[in-house]
Design a protein around this motif. Structure first.
Motif, PDB file in Angstrom:
ATOM      1  N   VAL A   1       0.817  -1.204   0.000  1.00  0.00           N
ATOM      2  CA  VAL A   1       0.000   0.000   0.000  1.00  0.00           C
ATOM      3  C   VAL A   1       0.857   1.263   0.000  1.00  0.00           C
ATOM      4  O   VAL A   1       0.450   2.308  -0.508  1.00  0.00           O
ATOM      5  CB  VAL A   1      -0.954   0.004   1.217  1.00  0.00           C
ATOM      6  N   ALA A   2       2.069   1.175   0.547  1.00  0.00           N
ATOM      7  CA  ALA A   2       2.942   2.357   0.622  1.00  0.00           C
ATOM      8  C   ALA A   2       3.313   2.880  -0.760  1.00  0.00           C
ATOM      9  O   ALA A   2       3.599   4.068  -0.926  1.00  0.00           O
ATOM     10  CB  ALA A   2       4.203   2.010   1.411  1.00  0.00           C
ATOM     11  N   THR A   3       3.313   1.999  -1.773  1.00  0.00           N
ATOM     12  CA  THR A   3       3.732   2.409  -3.115  1.00  0.00           C
ATOM     13  C   THR A   3       2.597   2.379  -4.140  1.00  0.00           C
ATOM     14  O   THR A   3       2.800   2.768  -5.278  1.00  0.00           O
ATOM     15  CB  THR A   3       4.869   1.498  -3.611  1.00  0.00           C
ATOM     16  N   THR A   4       1.417   1.907  -3.734  1.00  0.00           N
ATOM     17  CA  THR A   4       0.304   1.755  -4.677  1.00  0.00           C
ATOM     18  C   THR A   4      -0.985   2.235  -4.026  1.00  0.00           C
ATOM     19  O   THR A   4      -1.238   1.934  -2.861  1.00  0.00           O
ATOM     20  CB  THR A   4       0.145   0.274  -5.097  1.00  0.00           C
ATOM     21  N   SER A   5      -1.820   2.973  -4.768  1.00  0.00           N
ATOM     22  CA  SER A   5      -3.092   3.439  -4.218  1.00  0.00           C
ATOM     23  C   SER A   5      -3.985   2.242  -3.897  1.00  0.00           C
ATOM     24  O   SER A   5      -3.924   1.217  -4.583  1.00  0.00           O
ATOM     25  CB  SER A   5      -3.796   4.353  -5.214  1.00  0.00           C
ATOM     26  N   PRO A   6      -4.821   2.347  -2.849  1.00  0.00           N
ATOM     27  CA  PRO A   6      -5.643   1.202  -2.430  1.00  0.00           C
ATOM     28  C   PRO A   6      -6.533   0.637  -3.532  1.00  0.00           C
ATOM     29  O   PRO A   6      -6.617  -0.584  -3.700  1.00  0.00           O
ATOM     30  CB  PRO A   6      -6.479   1.783  -1.279  1.00  0.00           C
ATOM     31  N   LEU A   7      -7.211   1.513  -4.290  1.00  0.00           N
ATOM     32  CA  LEU A   7      -8.112   1.033  -5.331  1.00  0.00           C
ATOM     33  C   LEU A   7      -7.338   0.353  -6.455  1.00  0.00           C
ATOM     34  O   LEU A   7      -7.750  -0.690  -6.973  1.00  0.00           O
ATOM     35  CB  LEU A   7      -8.948   2.186  -5.894  1.00  0.00           C
ATOM     36  N   LEU A   8      -6.201   0.928  -6.829  1.00  0.00           N
ATOM     37  CA  LEU A   8      -5.374   0.306  -7.862  1.00  0.00           C
ATOM     38  C   LEU A   8      -4.821  -1.027  -7.372  1.00  0.00           C
ATOM     39  O   LEU A   8      -4.762  -1.999  -8.130  1.00  0.00           O
ATOM     40  CB  LEU A   8      -4.226   1.242  -8.247  1.00  0.00           C
ATOM     41  N   LEU A   9      -4.425  -1.080  -6.095  1.00  0.00           N
ATOM     42  CA  LEU A   9      -3.907  -2.326  -5.541  1.00  0.00           C
ATOM     43  C   LEU A   9      -4.977  -3.411  -5.571  1.00  0.00           C
ATOM     44  O   LEU A   9      -4.689  -4.565  -5.916  1.00  0.00           O
ATOM     45  CB  LEU A   9      -3.414  -2.105  -4.109  1.00  0.00           C
ATOM     46  N   ALA A  10      -6.215  -3.038  -5.217  1.00  0.00           N
ATOM     47  CA  ALA A  10      -7.308  -4.012  -5.275  1.00  0.00           C
ATOM     48  C   ALA A  10      -7.461  -4.550  -6.698  1.00  0.00           C
ATOM     49  O   ALA A  10      -7.639  -5.755  -6.913  1.00  0.00           O
ATOM     50  CB  ALA A  10      -8.612  -3.368  -4.806  1.00  0.00           C
ATOM     51  N   GLY A  11      -7.370  -3.655  -7.685  1.00  0.00           N
ATOM     52  CA  GLY A  11      -7.471  -4.088  -9.075  1.00  0.00           C
ATOM     53  C   GLY A  11      -6.343  -5.004  -9.488  1.00  0.00           C
ATOM     54  O   GLY A  11      -6.547  -5.999 -10.185  1.00  0.00           O
ATOM     55  N   LEU A  12      -5.119  -4.690  -9.042  1.00  0.00           N
ATOM     56  CA  LEU A  12      -3.969  -5.521  -9.391  1.00  0.00           C
ATOM     57  C   LEU A  12      -4.062  -6.899  -8.743  1.00  0.00           C
ATOM     58  O   LEU A  12      -3.678  -7.909  -9.349  1.00  0.00           O
ATOM     59  CB  LEU A  12      -2.675  -4.819  -8.969  1.00  0.00           C
ATOM     60  N   LEU A  13      -4.568  -6.942  -7.510  1.00  0.00           N
ATOM     61  CA  LEU A  13      -4.728  -8.232  -6.836  1.00  0.00           C
ATOM     62  C   LEU A  13      -5.736  -9.100  -7.588  1.00  0.00           C
ATOM     63  O   LEU A  13      -5.501 -10.294  -7.819  1.00  0.00           O
ATOM     64  CB  LEU A  13      -5.177  -8.010  -5.388  1.00  0.00           C
ATOM     65  N   TYR A  14      -6.850  -8.499  -7.976  1.00  0.00           N
ATOM     66  CA  TYR A  14      -7.853  -9.243  -8.758  1.00  0.00           C
ATOM     67  C   TYR A  14      -7.296  -9.647 -10.122  1.00  0.00           C
ATOM     68  O   TYR A  14      -7.550 -10.757 -10.609  1.00  0.00           O
ATOM     69  CB  TYR A  14      -9.107  -8.398  -8.944  1.00  0.00           C
ATOM     70  N   ALA A  15      -6.540  -8.731 -10.763  1.00  0.00           N
ATOM     71  CA  ALA A  15      -5.976  -9.036 -12.083  1.00  0.00           C
ATOM     72  C   ALA A  15      -4.979 -10.183 -11.993  1.00  0.00           C
ATOM     73  O   ALA A  15      -4.943 -11.065 -12.864  1.00  0.00           O
ATOM     74  CB  ALA A  15      -5.307  -7.787 -12.661  1.00  0.00           C
ATOM     75  N   GLY A  16      -4.167 -10.176 -10.940  1.00  0.00           N
ATOM     76  CA  GLY A  16      -3.232 -11.290 -10.739  1.00  0.00           C
ATOM     77  C   GLY A  16      -3.970 -12.600 -10.598  1.00  0.00           C
ATOM     78  O   GLY A  16      -3.538 -13.644 -11.122  1.00  0.00           O
ATOM     79  N   SER A  17      -5.108 -12.538  -9.915  1.00  0.00           N
ATOM     80  CA  SER A  17      -5.953 -13.720  -9.777  1.00  0.00           C
ATOM     81  C   SER A  17      -6.475 -14.182 -11.135  1.00  0.00           C
ATOM     82  O   SER A  17      -6.359 -15.357 -11.501  1.00  0.00           O
ATOM     83  CB  SER A  17      -7.123 -13.388  -8.847  1.00  0.00           C
ATOM     84  N   GLY A  18      -7.046 -13.246 -11.897  1.00  0.00           N
ATOM     85  CA  GLY A  18      -7.650 -13.606 -13.180  1.00  0.00           C
ATOM     86  C   GLY A  18      -6.655 -14.122 -14.195  1.00  0.00           C
ATOM     87  O   GLY A  18      -6.870 -15.172 -14.817  1.00  0.00           O
ATOM     88  N   PHE A  19      -5.547 -13.388 -14.377  1.00  0.00           N
ATOM     89  CA  PHE A  19      -4.556 -13.805 -15.377  1.00  0.00           C
ATOM     90  C   PHE A  19      -3.854 -15.096 -14.961  1.00  0.00           C
ATOM     91  O   PHE A  19      -3.568 -15.961 -15.795  1.00  0.00           O
ATOM     92  CB  PHE A  19      -3.529 -12.696 -15.603  1.00  0.00           C
ATOM     93  N   GLY A  20      -3.577 -15.239 -13.665  1.00  0.00           N
ATOM     94  CA  GLY A  20      -2.940 -16.467 -13.196  1.00  0.00           C
ATOM     95  C   GLY A  20      -3.810 -17.684 -13.423  1.00  0.00           C
ATOM     96  O   GLY A  20      -3.341 -18.733 -13.885  1.00  0.00           O
ATOM     97  N   LEU A  21      -5.097 -17.548 -13.120  1.00  0.00           N
ATOM     98  CA  LEU A  21      -6.012 -18.680 -13.308  1.00  0.00           C
ATOM     99  C   LEU A  21      -6.279 -18.941 -14.780  1.00  0.00           C
ATOM    100  O   LEU A  21      -6.516 -20.094 -15.178  1.00  0.00           O
ATOM    101  CB  LEU A  21      -7.319 -18.415 -12.562  1.00  0.00           C
ATOM    102  N   ALA A  22      -6.241 -17.898 -15.625  1.00  0.00           N
ATOM    103  CA  ALA A  22      -6.380 -18.108 -17.065  1.00  0.00           C
ATOM    104  C   ALA A  22      -5.222 -18.951 -17.586  1.00  0.00           C
ATOM    105  O   ALA A  22      -5.411 -19.837 -18.440  1.00  0.00           O
ATOM    106  CB  ALA A  22      -6.426 -16.761 -17.788  1.00  0.00           C
ATOM    107  N   LEU A  23      -4.020 -18.699 -17.051  1.00  0.00           N
ATOM    108  CA  LEU A  23      -2.863 -19.508 -17.426  1.00  0.00           C
ATOM    109  C   LEU A  23      -3.028 -20.939 -16.950  1.00  0.00           C
ATOM    110  O   LEU A  23      -2.702 -21.891 -17.680  1.00  0.00           O
ATOM    111  CB  LEU A  23      -1.593 -18.883 -16.836  1.00  0.00           C
ATOM    112  N   VAL A  24      -3.561 -21.114 -15.747  1.00  0.00           N
ATOM    113  CA  VAL A  24      -3.817 -22.458 -15.228  1.00  0.00           C
ATOM    114  C   VAL A  24      -4.797 -23.197 -16.131  1.00  0.00           C
ATOM    115  O   VAL A  24      -4.608 -24.375 -16.449  1.00  0.00           O
ATOM    116  CB  VAL A  24      -4.367 -22.379 -13.788  1.00  0.00           C
ATOM    117  N   MET A  25      -5.846 -22.507 -16.568  1.00  0.00           N
ATOM    118  CA  MET A  25      -6.837 -23.126 -17.452  1.00  0.00           C
ATOM    119  C   MET A  25      -6.213 -23.532 -18.782  1.00  0.00           C
ATOM    120  O   MET A  25      -6.512 -24.609 -19.321  1.00  0.00           O
ATOM    121  CB  MET A  25      -7.996 -22.159 -17.690  1.00  0.00           C
TER     122      MET A  25
END
Length: 347
Positions: A26-50
């Motif tokens: 959070v010290a280097t990333t805005s909270p809303l952007l961080l939430a988006g990046l966490l979700y994006a990491g989830s989505g792209f990672g699972l797309a690779l798994v699929m």
């Protein structure tokens, strides 16, 4: 131990340990952007798994949601992936972090109340006491003596976020028969894209590549894999019980903070752990058994040929578990059970 319980606790562990890791970002990333990046990491990672899974299984199909289930999933993404995070982030602007952490325990309460009284999941005094003990442990874990809440729009937004996530949990239960990776991937991709887009429109700046990679890695495990396990738990346990087990996540986060930061072991941590352990024990020792009737049902999900899956095949290589559309004939019997995919009957 029921597989659903193991899925729920593993989901809680991954999400819980992701919290102190995300907090460091959070010290280097805005909270809303961080939430988006966490979700994006989830989505792209699972797309690779699929993609890897599809290649390794030679293109075998997954059990994807049907038309009605896609509507439930879309509503779950709207409430849990869009409204919930936005309400939380704006609520945190004018609210003390300690009070916000206490209020986040309302997610489990709202989830259970909706599951018990709207979806009619069965519960008794033992389950209610177990839920209360787990939620009380989570509240104690983040309680700051002398901190007063006071009424504010920020606190109301945080409460609204908890209600949005409770709706998300109960709506996701409706699609829990589908491939958990597909469900979690869809949530991650949509929520990630929208939250990142909103954050950039509001003036947030993308972090360094190193911080970007860290955020998406934490998101893959703490949100993606955790959500896959959560969906599997919903399939086996129903929304209320899954939410109860998942509520021990703050304890895993606190335990990791002890190891990484060297935080002291306080009476709050010890007593909160005792309350949570008592609540989990009350759930683990539950035994719900009665004569019940299974109505005819047709659906698609991974299964083995147990007493609930006695059907024929046109062609089958003998591998289990396997996935295909199958029909359940009416059956009346008695055995211990949870409000899982096949036991969502009235009481």
């Amino acid at each position: 131990m029921n597989r659903g319980i193991m899925f729920a606790l593993a989901s809680a562990m991954l999400f819980g340990i992701s919290t102190p890791l995300a907090k460091a970002l959070v010290a280097t990333t805005s909270p809303l952007l961080l939430a988006g990046l966490l979700y994006a990491g989830s989505g792209f990672g699972l797309a690779l798994v699929m993609a890897i899974r599809r290649v390794s299984t030679r293109g075998s199909s997954a059990s994807v949601p049907g038309v009605e289930e896609w509507r439930s999933l879309a509503a779950a993404i709207f409430f849990g992936g869009l409204l919930g995070p936005a309400a939380l982030m704006y609520g945190l602007v004018t609210s003390a972090a300690s009070i916000a952490s206490l209020l986040l325990n309302l997610e489990a309460v709202f989830t259970a109340l909706l599951a018990w009284f709207l979806l009619r999941e069965n519960f008794d005094r033992r389950i209610a006491l177990g839920m209360a003990a787990i939620v009380a442990g989570g509240a104690l874990l983040v309680w700051v003596p002398g901190q007063r809440a006071g009424a504010s729009l920020g606190l109301l937004l945080i409460i609204a976020a908890c209600f949005c996530w409770a709706l998300d949990n109960n709506l996701t239960r409706k699609v829990s028969a589908s491939d958990a990776v597909v469900v979690a991937c869809a949530k991650g991709l949509v929520a990630g894209a929208v939250n990142i887009g909103l954050a950039l429109l509001l003036g947030a700046k993308l972090p360094t590549l190193a911080a970007l990679g860290d955020a998406m890695s934490v998101g893959f495990f703490g949100y993606g894999v955790s959500l896959v396990l959560f969906v599997l738990a919903l399939r086996h346990l129903g929304a209320a019980r899954t939410s109860a087990y998942f509520s021990v996540a703050p304890f895993f986060g606190a335990a990791l903070s002890l190891l990484l930061v060297g935080d002291p072991i306080t009476w709050q941590l010890a007593f909160a752990g005792l309350l949570m352990a008592t609540g989990v024990w009350l759930h683990l020792t539950e035994r719900h058994e009665h004569l019940h009737r299974h109505a005819p049902q047709e659906h698609t999900h991974p299964h083995v040929h147990d007493e609930h899956h006695q059907h024929s095949h046109h062609s089958w290589d003998g591998a289990e578990p396997h996935t295909h559309t199958h029909r359940h004939a009416p059956i009346v019997h008695a055995h211990p059970h949870y409000p899982d995919l096949h036991h969502r009957h009235p009481h």
